[in-house]
Design a protein around this motif. Structure first.
Motif, PDB file in Angstrom:
ATOM      1  N   ALA B 159      99.645  63.796 104.447  1.00  0.00           N
ATOM      2  CA  ALA B 159     100.982  63.203 104.445  1.00  0.00           C
ATOM      3  C   ALA B 159     100.932  61.799 103.845  1.00  0.00           C
ATOM      4  O   ALA B 159     101.805  61.420 103.056  1.00  0.00           O
ATOM      5  N   SER B 160      99.905  61.035 104.178  1.00  0.00           N
ATOM      6  CA  SER B 160      99.776  59.676 103.648  1.00  0.00           C
ATOM      7  C   SER B 160      99.642  59.690 102.134  1.00  0.00           C
ATOM      8  O   SER B 160     100.260  58.886 101.432  1.00  0.00           O
ATOM      9  N   LEU B 161      98.828  60.615 101.634  1.00  0.00           N
ATOM     10  CA  LEU B 161      98.628  60.698 100.189  1.00  0.00           C
ATOM     11  C   LEU B 161      99.913  61.104  99.483  1.00  0.00           C
ATOM     12  O   LEU B 161     100.304  60.509  98.471  1.00  0.00           O
ATOM     13  N   LEU B 162     100.585  62.104 100.032  1.00  0.00           N
ATOM     14  CA  LEU B 162     101.838  62.546  99.426  1.00  0.00           C
ATOM     15  C   LEU B 162     102.841  61.408  99.381  1.00  0.00           C
ATOM     16  O   LEU B 162     103.515  61.195  98.365  1.00  0.00           O
ATOM     17  N   LEU B 163     102.899  60.643 100.457  1.00  0.00           N
ATOM     18  CA  LEU B 163     103.859  59.541 100.506  1.00  0.00           C
ATOM     19  C   LEU B 163     103.528  58.477  99.468  1.00  0.00           C
ATOM     20  O   LEU B 163     104.421  57.953  98.788  1.00  0.00           O
ATOM     21  N   ILE B 164     102.263  58.177  99.326  1.00  0.00           N
ATOM     22  CA  ILE B 164     101.865  57.178  98.330  1.00  0.00           C
ATOM     23  C   ILE B 164     102.235  57.635  96.931  1.00  0.00           C
ATOM     24  O   ILE B 164     102.802  56.882  96.139  1.00  0.00           O
ATOM     25  N   ILE B 165     101.941  58.897  96.636  1.00  0.00           N
ATOM     26  CA  ILE B 165     102.258  59.401  95.300  1.00  0.00           C
ATOM     27  C   ILE B 165     103.767  59.421  95.097  1.00  0.00           C
ATOM     28  O   ILE B 165     104.278  59.039  94.040  1.00  0.00           O
ATOM     29  N   ALA B 166     104.491  59.813  96.130  1.00  0.00           N
ATOM     30  CA  ALA B 166     105.953  59.846  96.036  1.00  0.00           C
ATOM     31  C   ALA B 166     106.499  58.455  95.727  1.00  0.00           C
ATOM     32  O   ALA B 166     107.369  58.284  94.865  1.00  0.00           O
ATOM     33  N   ARG B 167     105.973  57.466  96.417  1.00  0.00           N
ATOM     34  CA  ARG B 167     106.477  56.097  96.216  1.00  0.00           C
ATOM     35  C   ARG B 167     106.152  55.579  94.834  1.00  0.00           C
ATOM     36  O   ARG B 167     106.979  54.963  94.171  1.00  0.00           O
ATOM     37  N   ARG B 168     104.900  55.830  94.391  1.00  0.00           N
ATOM     38  CA  ARG B 168     104.506  55.339  93.077  1.00  0.00           C
ATOM     39  C   ARG B 168     105.331  56.009  91.997  1.00  0.00           C
ATOM     40  O   ARG B 168     105.713  55.396  91.012  1.00  0.00           O
ATOM     41  N   ASP B 169     105.576  57.301  92.204  1.00  0.00           N
ATOM     42  CA  ASP B 169     106.370  58.042  91.243  1.00  0.00           C
ATOM     43  C   ASP B 169     107.778  57.462  91.163  1.00  0.00           C
ATOM     44  O   ASP B 169     108.323  57.271  90.068  1.00  0.00           O
ATOM     45  N   ALA B 170     108.331  57.148  92.325  1.00  0.00           N
ATOM     46  CA  ALA B 170     109.672  56.569  92.358  1.00  0.00           C
ATOM     47  C   ALA B 170     109.693  55.232  91.613  1.00  0.00           C
ATOM     48  O   ALA B 170     110.603  54.966  90.826  1.00  0.00           O
ATOM     49  N   VAL B 171     108.685  54.413  91.837  1.00  0.00           N
ATOM     50  CA  VAL B 171     108.624  53.125  91.152  1.00  0.00           C
ATOM     51  C   VAL B 171     108.596  53.325  89.640  1.00  0.00           C
ATOM     52  O   VAL B 171     109.312  52.656  88.896  1.00  0.00           O
ATOM     53  N   LEU B 172     107.764  54.275  89.203  1.00  0.00           N
ATOM     54  CA  LEU B 172     107.629  54.506  87.769  1.00  0.00           C
ATOM     55  C   LEU B 172     108.970  54.868  87.130  1.00  0.00           C
ATOM     56  O   LEU B 172     109.263  54.461  86.021  1.00  0.00           O
ATOM     57  N   ARG B 173     109.754  55.695  87.837  1.00  0.00           N
ATOM     58  CA  ARG B 173     111.064  56.024  87.261  1.00  0.00           C
ATOM     59  C   ARG B 173     112.169  55.115  87.783  1.00  0.00           C
ATOM     60  O   ARG B 173     113.350  55.453  87.722  1.00  0.00           O
TER      61      ARG B 173
END
Lengths: 246, 246
Positions: B159-173
């Motif tokens: 869950a922690s990893l998914l959240l980190i990737i989700a957040r970074r992805d959001a920042v990128l877009r």
DNA sequence: CGCAGTTTTGATGGACCTCAAAGACCGTGG
DNA sequence: CCACGGTCTTTGAGGTCCATCAAAACTGCG
């Protein structure tokens, strides 16, 4: 304590003069730092900062040992750093502390109010350069520790921790780690567990196991003798000594 | 690729201009950097640096994703960092690479020969300041990851990893993470396992379990949908969102 | 001595690893 | 178009390492 206190009011006499964030400063830069510094002491066990606290100062550890740690609501704790003399606490341009800082032994800090320190950093590049260097070293250490936490067995974790403490201890007394060396464990079994991502029972069991295998000997519960350094290194799972102390 | 290549030959057009190590530079400083920079590209899967390699350059990731990892002789691997666009590779004043760097996707680097870069750093404080800031952020991230590795359960780790990737992805877009968002997993199950200190089987099982609990949905094996962000956050074991993206 | 904090040791269970095999996906070539 | 191999992923069965729970031993100190 107050004797020591006297001793390093003068930066020239400071025991961490050559390793701390100020180590690259010229005499005039040092004078500027000296003008905004002040000392604080903490008894063993006392908190220095709680995560989320407003940061009013940054500081160098002058004497003693402190830990940097994180705790989840349900109480699970992970230590994320061990702060030894010359290590730096806090960071410029940040308002709040990201982790808990606790004094493990009696601790003396050389503090700088944050704002003046930030201004000084802008004007004296030597401070910033040294801080960058120290931070990069810390980052490498943190990443090396990630391998310990993520991939090593309990026994390898204990061996890794013992080796790190042995090396740091050797550096402090300006010696090279060698066969037959002894050192004190500055941490309780519980703190070791928090550092290693284990329970205190597992720590105790693995230390007993290493003793039984004659990798270490115990003189009391807190003093460790390493008959053959090479055997301890072998137990860490790393291929070889890994290129000296940090 | 070559179109992009053209695009950021001019630093003014560079996609990471505002976040990378050069982000604070004035026009004249940028010109100096521009004189010593060059681009390199790597295909997905290619190694960029091996631990111990002589470091001839430092670099910023312009596009693509790379991993930073460590491997023990018996093959156990721990990832110690994920390098995304604007992240910095290498360090001034160090001769050899401390970790392996591998391109996960196709990667473009903006490289600087190390010596000239070190000289520039000495003369242009903005680079050093920005690098210090970035390094301090990296250090905080590494320490936060230590809690994940040392104390979290397999399910919490995922869950922690998914959240980190989700957040970074959001920042990128340039969006805010929100309910119903979707994102791609840039990593294989094995890479995720290496990041989390697990086996790939456990990663797979826990992803299936989160799917079954309806915390996530899968669209194919690599695309994730998060119906309710709050539920994913709850699974990480952290009390709340933890103060935004880095 | 008696008490509190720390450490050791024991018994048991469970989370995750290991080994194994089958399934899904993708590009290649017949 | 489908067969084929390679890679990645899922699922299953069983075992192990470490956590948990519990109690005893040790240490220092009033």
């Amino acid at each position: 304590m107050s004797v020591l206190h006297m001793d390093f009011k003068d930066c020239g006499q400071c025991p961490i003069r050559h390793r701390a964030v100020c180590s690259r400063c010229e005499p005039d830069e040092l004078e500027a730092l000296e003008a905004v510094k002040y000392y604080r002491t903490y008894d063993a066990g006392q908190p220095i900062l709680w995560s989320g606290d407003h940061l009013e100062f940054v500081a160098s550890v002058v004497t003693g040992i402190a830990t940097l740690s994180q705790t989840m609501e349900d109480g699970r704790t992970q230590m994320v750093g061990l702060l030894l003399p010359s290590d730096f606490i806090g960071r410029p341009n940040r308002e709040t502390a990201p982790f808990d800082v606790v004094a493990v032994s009696d601790v003396t800090l050389c503090c700088f109010r944050r704002r003046p320190f930030e201004n000084l950093m802008a004007s004296t590049p030597h401070i910033g350069h040294r801080l960058l260097e120290m931070t990069l070293d810390e980052l490498d250490s943190a990443r090396e520790w990630m391998l310990v936490l993520g991939r090593k067995t309990a026994r390898e974790k204990i061996a890794s921790l013992l080796l790190i403490i042995a090396r740091r201890d050797a550096v402090l007394r300006k010696k090279v780690p060698s066969d037959g060396m002894t050192f004190d464990l500055p941490l309780t079994r519980e703190s070791m567990a928090d550092y290693l991502g284990l329970t205190l029972e597992t720590v105790s069991r693995q230390i007993s196991a290493l003793k039984k295998s004659e990798v270490i000997e115990l003189q009391g519960k807190r003093r460790v003798l390493v008959p053959e350094l090479e055997r301890l290194v072998a137990e860490t799972g790393d291929d070889f000594d890994g290129g000296m102390i940090s």
